[in-house]
Motif scaffolding. Structure first.
Motif, mmCIF file in Angstrom:
data_model
loop_
_atom_site.group_PDB
_atom_site.id
_atom_site.type_symbol
_atom_site.label_atom_id
_atom_site.label_comp_id
_atom_site.label_asym_id
_atom_site.label_seq_id
_atom_site.Cartn_x
_atom_site.Cartn_y
_atom_site.Cartn_z
ATOM 1 N N UNK A 1 64.626 35.237 54.977
ATOM 2 C CA UNK A 1 64.550 35.461 56.414
ATOM 3 C C UNK A 1 65.112 34.271 57.177
ATOM 4 N N UNK A 2 64.782 33.065 56.713
ATOM 5 C CA UNK A 2 65.325 31.842 57.307
ATOM 6 C C UNK A 2 65.896 30.969 56.199
ATOM 7 N N UNK A 3 66.943 30.228 56.530
ATOM 8 C CA UNK A 3 67.525 29.250 55.611
ATOM 9 C C UNK A 3 67.727 27.951 56.378
ATOM 10 N N UNK A 4 68.032 26.891 55.631
ATOM 11 C CA UNK A 4 68.192 25.568 56.238
ATOM 12 C C UNK A 4 69.658 25.159 56.218
ATOM 13 N N UNK A 5 70.149 24.764 57.370
ATOM 14 C CA UNK A 5 71.524 24.294 57.505
ATOM 15 C C UNK A 5 71.681 22.977 56.735
ATOM 16 N N UNK A 6 72.531 22.939 55.704
ATOM 17 C CA UNK A 6 72.647 21.710 54.905
ATOM 18 C C UNK A 6 73.288 20.544 55.630
ATOM 19 N N UNK A 7 73.910 20.793 56.785
ATOM 20 C CA UNK A 7 74.577 19.692 57.482
ATOM 21 C C UNK A 7 73.608 18.831 58.272
ATOM 22 N N UNK A 8 72.320 19.227 58.317
ATOM 23 C CA UNK A 8 71.312 18.448 59.050
ATOM 24 C C UNK A 8 70.298 17.885 58.081
ATOM 25 N N UNK A 9 69.925 16.640 58.305
ATOM 26 C CA UNK A 9 68.946 15.973 57.446
ATOM 27 C C UNK A 9 67.793 15.499 58.307
ATOM 28 N N UNK A 10 66.640 16.138 58.129
ATOM 29 C CA UNK A 10 65.426 15.686 58.815
ATOM 30 C C UNK A 10 64.732 14.687 57.911
#
Length: 582
Positions: free
Chosen positions: A356-365
């Motif tokens: 349903x949701x995925x994480x954008x790999x270009x951002x690093x929290x």
């Protein structure tokens, strides 16, 4: 030439383009997959207001992501919308919110249908992707919503996602690609046959069962009406405030074109900056020629940064990069892949096609709680003041690093060097601390890593600003009336947090007259017309943020007087003010 007015025959007119600007917008539409594309020279804030004003009339009901950019909130009050806010899932360990689950969206739509108000629902607006990199599945969202409301219009705020069109994995989760895919599906005879099977299997189900069911729209009724706003200047190439509006709306020419033109005229300068417009066309050409390569390099540099931080023995003692499983609960990840970014391209494709949701790999929290610095202090005193590293987004115990197509291997190496310097100095200071100082440091670390403040259930609108029609109570509120009521000072007063708590304890409502927005996290915890709660005040206090819009340290919070609310209730014939639901 750039300063020559279009009315004098200098350059093309942005408001009525007939030459190179028209051609540039048409070329942009082709590479983004839109039916129409419009250039905006004063940012996506204005782009959002243009789209909202062109689609929403006073009294229309809009479903709006609670954590959206403030331009959407102001767009709603300008348009006179009745707003139903959608709540995102909480991430209490990091004092953040994620994205809006599908069940929340469907639940609000089904409630409005039960109340007999579905005909008034016009628009739903969601942020894709969120500031923290959480990406929706737009096809699923739009399919399931259209199964309930076949003519619903979608506004996807892709301010930070303009680059996604130019990577094969990302592309499937962009608004314009999803709109084109839905249009293709609805025209496919095979889809029509599968819809008939779906309909026969779910013709006699309750709303509760519908919440748990993957819904399909009737292809004979569903209309694909999708808008996307993008900050080209943020994640692609453009001068500051260069943005675009992309339109894939089957009904645009018949129903929206005239209103859109008027809204565009209302919010666009008659003296636009032609350098900005030229840079938008240049940015379009850049990604048309080499966008895939640039975005792939961006992802690779982001992964280098992530690996360098997580694999450095000293850094790993104090900071860590949050994983997909940290930011997206397993309930929203059917693939159950905790780190699809680290599991190879095949697993990443699996997650991006199923979850349903995925994480954008270009951002690093980056979780920094173990350093003893809160996010805002780390951003200002360490990264910016000492090393000139600028970041936008922080939370109580995190900072967000965002890469873009301009990120280089050397800039990644520099950032890693900066982080090592900060942490090495911190480590030396910790080793030399005395007993009392060490105890204070450890207490600060525990406060940042273990004692997360409770995430509040945000309140609803006071009944004075609620729509009481319909067979069932629904939560939409009249933001416009609530906002402009405050223009008369006699309706307002200032109260400190302690005074507000006293009134709440005595059973009296305290209604906000303004937007109350702490930075961070940067979204309103109250909008005009909504009711204060003890949980909200506790949340603001525990954030310990130096900047709260809507709060004046010398006076307190601006709220409506009880007399003003009583007068409004009498005028509007609203129900008992003691009845408040979220």
């Amino acid at each position: 030439m750039a300063e020559t007015s279009a009315t004098c025959g200098g350059l093309d007119s942005l408001l009525e383009p007939t030459g190179p600007l028209r051609d540039a917008q048409e070329l942009a539409g082709k590479i983004y997959g839109s039916r129409h594309t419009y250039f905006v020279t004063n940012g996506t804030s204005t782009a959002n207001k243009i789209v909202t004003q062109s689609l929403v009339a006073p009294g229309d009901i809009v479903l709006l992501d609670r954590n959206c950019h403030q331009s959407h909130h102001y767009g709603m009050l300008l348009a006179g919308a009745q707003v139903t806010y959608l709540e995102a899932y909480p991430l209490p360990d990091f004092s953040m919110y994620g994205a809006v689950p599908m069940q929340e969206i469907k639940g609000k739509l089904l409630a409005l249908r039960r109340a007999g108000k579905l005909d008034r629902v016009k628009l739903i607006s969601l942020t894709n992707c969120t500031f923290d990199g959480i990406v929706y599945d737009p096809i699923r969202v739009m399919e399931e919503c259209l199964a309930i409301k076949p003519d619903l219009v979608f506004l996807w705020d892709e301010a930070w996602f303009a680059f996604a069109r130019f990577h094969p994995v990302y592309r499937n989760r962009t608004a314009m690609h999803s709109a084109a895919e839905l249009r293709r599906r609805f025209a496919d005879p095979g889809y029509r046959a599968s819809y008939e099977d779906h309909l026969s299997a779910h013709s006699e189900v309750t709303d509760e069962e519908l919440l748990r069911t993957r819904l399909r729209p009737d292809p004979a009724l569903a209309r694909v009406r999708v808008y996307a706003t993008q900050s080209t200047h943020k994640t692609l190439t453009s001068l500051r405030q260069g943005s675009m509006i992309h339109v894939f709306d089957q009904d645009f020419d018949q129903k929206v074109a005239e209103a859109f033109h008027e809204a565009y005229m209302a919010h666009t300068s008659t003296s636009p900056n032609y350098q900005t417009l030229a840079s938008l066309d240049l940015g379009r050409r850049q990604v048309a020629l080499e966008g895939v390569e640039l975005v792939q390099r961006q992802i690779e540099n982001a992964m280098r940064l992530r690996d360098a931080i997580d694999n450095h023995p000293l850094l790993a003692r104090y900071v860590r990069c949050l994983r997909t499983s940290d930011l997206i609960p397993v309930a929203h990840r059917p693939s159950r892949i905790d780190q699809p970014l680290r599991s190879g391209l095949r697993n990443m494709q699996t997650a991006w096609s199923q979850d349903e949701f995925v994480l954008d790999p270009s951002r690093i929290t980056l979780s920094i709680g173990r350093t003893g610095y809160d996010g805002d202090t780390f951003k200002r005193e360490q990264l910016m003041d000492r090393y000139g590293v600028q970041i936008n987004k922080t939370s109580r115990n995190t900072v967000l690093f965002m890469t873009n197509i301009g990120t280089t291997r050397s800039s990644v190496a520099f950032l890693v060097e900066v982080m090592v310097n900060i942490v090495r100095e911190l480590d030396e200071n910790v080793e030399e601390m005395g007993i009392d100082e060490r105890a204070r440091f450890e207490q600060t670390v525990r406060r940042l890593t273990e004692r997360a403040p409770a995430m509040p259930d945000f309140s609803g609108f006071h009944p004075a600003f609620r729509d009481t029609s319909g067979t069932e109570q629904t939560p939409e509120g009249d933001v416009r009336t609530a906002f402009y009521l405050a223009y008369d000072d006699a309706n307002c007063e200032y109260l400190s947090a302690d005074k507000i708590l006293e009134r709440i304890a005595s059973g009296r409502d305290v209604v906000s007259a303004t937007f109350v927005t702490p930075y961070p996290p940067g979204f309103p915890v109250l909008v005009p017309g909504q009711v204060f709660s003890a949980n909200i005040l506790e949340f603001i206090t525990t954030l310990d943020t130096p900047e709260i819009h809507g709060y004046r340290p010398d006076f307190g919070y601006r709220v409506y007087t009880e007399k003003a609310i009583e007068n409004l209730l009498a005028t509007r014939g609203a129900p008992d003010p003691s009845v408040v639901s979220g």
